[in-house]
Design a protein around this motif. Sequence first.
Motif, short mmCIF file in Angstrom:
data_model
loop_
_atom_site.label_atom_id
_atom_site.label_comp_id
_atom_site.label_asym_id
_atom_site.label_seq_id
_atom_site.Cartn_x
_atom_site.Cartn_y
_atom_site.Cartn_z
N LEU A 183 63.66 43.70 69.30
CA LEU A 183 62.27 43.70 68.88
C LEU A 183 61.31 43.97 70.02
O LEU A 183 60.10 43.95 69.85
N GLY A 184 61.86 44.17 71.20
CA GLY A 184 60.99 44.39 72.35
C GLY A 184 60.31 43.12 72.82
O GLY A 184 59.38 43.16 73.62
N LEU A 185 60.78 42.00 72.36
CA LEU A 185 60.09 40.75 72.68
C LEU A 185 60.34 40.29 74.11
O LEU A 185 59.63 39.42 74.62
N ARG A 187 59.61 41.53 76.64
CA ARG A 187 58.50 41.87 77.50
C ARG A 187 57.44 40.76 77.51
O ARG A 187 56.61 40.69 78.41
N PRO B 119 56.20 48.83 67.96
CA PRO B 119 57.03 47.68 67.65
C PRO B 119 56.41 46.40 68.19
O PRO B 119 55.71 46.41 69.20
N GLY B 121 57.06 43.86 69.90
CA GLY B 121 57.10 43.38 71.28
C GLY B 121 56.31 44.23 72.24
O GLY B 121 55.99 43.81 73.34
N LEU B 122 55.98 45.44 71.82
CA LEU B 122 55.33 46.35 72.76
C LEU B 122 53.83 46.44 72.55
O LEU B 122 53.15 47.26 73.17
#
Lengths: 236, 236
Positions: A183-185, A187, B119, B121-122
């Motif tokens: 989920l790109g979390l 970051r 998305p 998280g980004l």
Amino acid sequence: MASPKDPVTEASAQKLRLSKEIVLAGALDLVDTEGLDALTMRRLGQELNCDPMSLYRYAENRAALLDGVSELVFNELEIFPHDPDWKAQLRRIAHDLRLLALRHPNVVPLLVTRPLSTPLGLRPLGTLRPLEQILSLLVDAGFEPTDALHVYRAYYGFLYGHILNELQEFIVDPEENEVLLRLGLHRLPAKDFPRLRALAPVLADYDGAAELDQGLTILLCGLESSLTQSVPSATD
Amino acid sequence: MASPKDPVTEASAQKLRLSKEIVLAGALDLVDTEGLDALTMRRLGQELNCDPMSLYRYAENRAALLDGVSELVFNELEIFPHDPDWKAQLRRIAHDLRLLALRHPNVVPLLVTRPLSTPLGLRPLGTLRPLEQILSLLVDAGFEPTDALHVYRAYYGFLYGHILNELQEFIVDPEENEVLLRLGLHRLPAKDFPRLRALAPVLADYDGAAELDQGLTILLCGLESSLTQSVPSATD
DNA sequence: CGGCTACAGTCTACATTGTAGGGAACCTGC
DNA sequence: GCAGGTTCCCTACAATGTAGACTGTAGCCG
């Protein structure tokens, strides 16, 4: 002998007569497969292999093209405005619209934002038909017209909101099996976003249909109570 | 003698040092006053009177600019994540967000659609903070984290939906005092859209705040009941 | 048959957009 | 004063939407 670019060798290059339907269908196709940005006049022309300028014969503008695409998608939605069981009908419509959105995710921004720049009365008719039909449904069900409008707003508002929510939480990279990454979390600074990060696994398996249904239950419940205990109208 | 274009004579032409804040503020201003389409690099440069290219020092992209504007607007929203009265807090946030949307109607499409292409998280952190804080609020109020997420979704979904609804129904031409005309509804074929046309007067005086509040009552009511009669958790 | 009209499709041209690349100007440490 | 980095500006280019004039074709009327 054949010319250097034999039209026959180019598969499906037979250029049949254009029509509004063909143009819009092509546009929808392009948006579905390559996203909104890919829908340029030149690109669409190439897709339908015709001159980009031809398109202006069937769509005044690029904006009109976009409106046409919205309308096309909305027409996929079937409503039975005289179903006596209004709650079941609203449930079904909601799920249908959700599926529609999942089928055409790239069109959703259009559905949502185009109306913002077009006053109600000037929208493509296809866009307004669901509104009219749901009003019918509610009035038939016994709502006062004014109340029907309010119910419609609550219902459609909720529905739009849900769809936006669900589409927002698409998985980025299904290959990646670590949820935070997927989920790109990763970051997000862990200090500022503890809750969000902790919920990663839950975020990952989002059951949109169930969630929608749950919300609908709450909503329809509340709406029904507002119907049964409605202010006694003078004519009734 | 002065050069043909004396910079001093051009009011407010003092060019102070740029900064991300200045650029974004200018961008927001431009969007607020002239709409999303007016936000081009050249135009913004002219507004801040600097070279369009300078802007790329502070925003990687035009897209990044847009994200920045979203973030800026979201930062206007204040949330107290530890208010014990979660329902009142959610009510207040909802109304605040509504007012925010009315103050920056042109930004709303951004708020709504940018996340669809980014998305979770980004996204810009400012965009995610409300989510995190509301989760906090709900967890503090006694919701299981998972349930808190569901509640958040229902709540925010409804809220977004309402805002979109309300902004859609803006009056076109306030000068015109015939309602059908004012909403552009005269264009609709009376045969196909009887309900909608009949509702013109009601459409015209839309009390967004009241409508929002009404919906919130229904929703919060339903949510609370799901809290009190929540499935008995093992740890509780 | 000949010429007229109407329309579908095409070509060319232009203004406007985002943005790469390369310098010019300026500030900051010595 | 000067080296080095930062900030800014200029030029240039490809892509976009679209106006306007042009070409071809089909149908009709005399």
